[in-house]
Design a protein around this motif. Structure first.
Motif, short mmCIF file in Angstrom:
data_model
loop_
_atom_site.label_atom_id
_atom_site.label_comp_id
_atom_site.label_asym_id
_atom_site.label_seq_id
_atom_site.Cartn_x
_atom_site.Cartn_y
_atom_site.Cartn_z
N LYS A 4 52.19 57.12 40.59
CA LYS A 4 53.20 56.01 40.78
C LYS A 4 53.27 55.74 42.18
CE LYS A 4 57.03 57.73 37.95
NZ LYS A 4 58.56 58.47 37.68
N ALA A 5 52.85 56.46 43.03
CA ALA A 5 52.55 56.08 44.48
C ALA A 5 51.71 55.04 44.60
CB ALA A 5 52.24 57.39 45.28
N LEU A 6 50.54 55.23 44.00
CA LEU A 6 49.54 54.11 44.07
C LEU A 6 50.02 52.55 43.56
CD1 LEU A 6 46.36 55.78 42.95
CD2 LEU A 6 46.97 54.79 45.12
N ALA A 7 51.07 52.94 42.49
CA ALA A 7 51.56 51.53 41.86
C ALA A 7 52.52 50.83 42.66
CB ALA A 7 52.12 51.89 40.70
N TYR A 8 53.31 51.71 43.47
CA TYR A 8 54.16 51.26 44.60
C TYR A 8 53.60 50.64 45.53
CZ TYR A 8 58.38 52.90 41.51
OH TYR A 8 59.19 53.25 40.58
N TYR A 9 52.67 51.31 46.00
CA TYR A 9 51.89 50.68 47.42
C TYR A 9 51.14 49.32 47.21
CZ TYR A 9 52.34 55.08 49.82
OH TYR A 9 52.98 56.20 50.87
N ALA A 10 50.62 49.44 45.90
CA ALA A 10 50.07 48.22 45.67
C ALA A 10 50.90 47.13 45.42
CB ALA A 10 49.27 48.39 44.04
N GLN A 11 52.14 47.26 44.60
CA GLN A 11 53.09 46.34 44.54
C GLN A 11 53.69 45.80 45.97
OE1 GLN A 11 56.33 47.50 42.29
NE2 GLN A 11 57.18 45.43 42.14
N TYR A 12 53.84 46.62 46.78
CA TYR A 12 54.19 46.34 48.23
C TYR A 12 53.43 45.62 48.91
CZ TYR A 12 55.62 46.82 52.98
OH TYR A 12 55.98 46.63 54.41
N LEU A 13 51.88 45.85 48.84
CA LEU A 13 50.72 45.43 49.60
C LEU A 13 50.65 43.94 49.01
CD1 LEU A 13 48.54 48.42 50.18
CD2 LEU A 13 49.68 47.12 51.80
N SER A 14 51.02 43.72 47.77
CA SER A 14 51.05 42.26 47.31
C SER A 14 51.67 41.34 48.05
CB SER A 14 51.20 42.25 45.60
OG SER A 14 52.32 42.43 45.57
N THR A 22 50.75 51.00 55.80
CA THR A 22 51.04 51.25 54.47
C THR A 22 49.63 51.26 53.71
OG1 THR A 22 53.31 50.19 54.44
CG2 THR A 22 52.08 50.24 52.32
N VAL A 23 48.66 50.55 54.17
CA VAL A 23 47.36 50.37 53.72
C VAL A 23 46.84 51.74 53.81
CG1 VAL A 23 45.00 49.43 53.79
CG2 VAL A 23 47.10 48.04 53.94
N GLN A 24 46.95 52.50 54.90
CA GLN A 24 46.42 53.72 55.52
C GLN A 24 46.97 54.74 54.44
OE1 GLN A 24 46.89 54.92 59.32
NE2 GLN A 24 45.61 56.77 58.97
N LYS A 25 48.34 54.72 54.11
CA LYS A 25 49.03 55.71 53.31
C LYS A 25 48.45 55.63 51.72
CE LYS A 25 52.98 56.08 55.80
NZ LYS A 25 54.60 55.65 55.86
N TYR A 26 48.30 54.17 51.31
CA TYR A 26 47.52 53.85 50.08
C TYR A 26 46.26 54.46 49.89
CZ TYR A 26 45.86 50.79 46.39
OH TYR A 26 45.19 50.11 45.19
N ALA A 27 45.44 54.20 50.87
CA ALA A 27 44.16 54.75 50.87
C ALA A 27 44.00 56.15 50.84
CB ALA A 27 43.41 54.21 52.41
#
Length: 196
Positions: A4-14, A22-27
């Motif tokens: 879920k976290a990856l999906a939300y991060y990816a959506q935000y980063l789009s 945020t990219v760091q947290k996603y990574a």
């Protein structure tokens, strides 16, 4: 809940692709689960994006190195390790990793230099001695230098059974069974309950 976290991060980063925090947290989340080489390449790209903006994130850079090594990108791993060399607290560990990458690239002479430097900084780092000896003995055909490195390791680690065990294996390979038995007895006296 990484998925879920990856999906939300990816959506935000789009919407905000250059938000380095945020990219760091996603990574970091992606790093916990990256298994395929495709996922690892994506992770590496994200990590490099963060490090262009935040070059002093040392632990993050070390994770990048591990991911680069996992997909055999040794030259890039060495470049990143050299960036850590002056700032990372365990300089011997960084040199050990550089040597390991150089060995993987078949740069045996440079690998031996890196392992030797690591043992000068931290003579208790037995695995650096082990790889130094392997380089000298098996790759560079310098058996006398290999034996000297083994003796240096035992002198620096006279209280550690691993040093004697490693030298015993080396001596056995050299056909010196008497010296090997002597080191095995010393190793046993130091650590009689170790299965090795």
């Amino acid at each position: 809940k990484d998925e879920k976290a990856l999906a939300y991060y990816a959506q935000y980063l789009s919407f905000v692709p250059d938000d380095a925090d945020t990219v760091q947290k996603y990574a970091v989340v992606l790093d916990r689960r990256a298994v395929t080489s495709g996922e690892r390449v994506h992770l590496i790209l994200r990590m490099e994006q963060v490090l262009r903006v935040k070059p002093n994130e040392q632990e993050f850079r070390l994770r990048l190195v591990h991911n680069l090594i996992a997909i055999d990108r040794y030259a890039e791993a060495i470049d990143n390790l050299k960036k850590l060399q002056n700032t990372w607290s365990d300089k011997a560990e960084v040199l050990h990793m550089i040597g390991w990458c150089q060995e993987a690239k078949q740069e045996y002479r440079q690998a031996a230099v890196s392992f030797r430097e690591a043992t000068h900084i931290n003579p208790k780092q037995i695995r650096s001695f082990a790889l130094l000896v392997e380089m000298l003995q098996d790759r560079l055909n310098e058996p006398d230098a290999a034996l000297k490195a083994m003796d240096d390791m035992v002198r620096a680690n006279a209280d550690r059974y691993q040093a004697y065990l490693l030298r015993a294996r080396f001596q056995r390979r050299q056909g010196d069974e008497k010296a090997a038995q002597s080191d095995l007895q010393t190793a046993y006296k130091l650590a009689p309950h170790q299965p090795e």
